[in-house]
Design an enzyme around this catalytic site. Structure first.
Site, PDB file in Angstrom:
ATOM      1  CD  GLN A  35     -56.059  36.110 -29.032  1.00 50.60           C
ATOM      2  OE1 GLN A  35     -55.604  35.175 -29.676  1.00 50.60           O
ATOM      3  NE2 GLN A  35     -56.740  37.088 -29.602  1.00 50.60           N
TER       4      GLN A  35
ATOM      5  CD  GLU B  29     -52.910  33.696 -32.980  1.00 51.74           C
ATOM      6  OE1 GLU B  29     -53.085  33.900 -31.760  1.00 51.74           O
ATOM      7  OE2 GLU B  29     -53.584  34.282 -33.846  1.00 51.74           O
TER       8      GLU B  29
END
Ligand code: NI
Length: 176
Positions: A51, A132
């Protein structure tokens, strides 16, 4: 420490499988420090290295005690139960969707110096571990939903759960 730019959905970086971390060096430490600062600034609950444009297996997750865990080369080693609730992502700002995840998750990971340890969490922390870790394999939560929740659907969900809706409306966190 420095803030890093968060990559948004549509960038192909978010679809790649990340490589394991093999050097537990100053560069990794700087990445982790930056990711933590970026997470706090964005008022999120978790952030994965892709990210911020880094294709390595590293994530940061805020747990129930509001400590930020650093998980390097993490893997889920145990999962139990089921929860269904709204989930968001810092790479898809302002959106949420209903996702079913395990209620409890235990992960095994390395710390910033390469030492293996285990961490576990329920509810939002368990959800965040799953979210995640999926980022590290190029997956987004949107693959689990059929539509983004409207504001009305989200409010209806919170009311049903007995939350103080006026408090919820003031918050903008919960993205990972
Ligand atoms: Ni995310």
């Amino acid at each position: 420490m420095a803030l890093r730019k968060i990559v948004l959905q549509g960038d192909e970086i978010l679809t790649k499988v990340c490589r394991p971390v093999s050097n537990f060096d100053e560069r990794l430490h700087e990445l982790l420090d930056d990711m933590k600062e970026t997470l706090l600034q964005a008022n999120g609950v978790g952030l994965a290295a892709p990210q911020v444009g880094i294709l390595r297996r590293a994530v940061v997750v805020m747990n129930d005690e509001e400590e930020i865990l650093e998980l390097i080369n993490p893997e889920i080693i145990d999962a139990e139960g089921e929860q269904t609730g709204p989930e968001g992502c810092l790479s898809i700002p302002g959106k949420t969707g209903m996702v079913t995840r395990p209620e409890f998750v235990r992960v095994r990971a390395q710390d910033r110096d390469g030492n293996w340890f285990e961490a576990e969490g329920y509810d939002l922390t368990a959800r965040c571990f799953c979210h995640e870790l999926e980022h590290l394999d190029g997956h987004l939560y949107t693959e689990h939903i059929d539509h983004f929740l409207s504001d009305e659907e989200l409010l209806a969900y919170y009311k049903e759960q007995g939350y103080d809706v006026e408090e919820i409306e003031k918050e903008d966190g919960g993205e990972a």
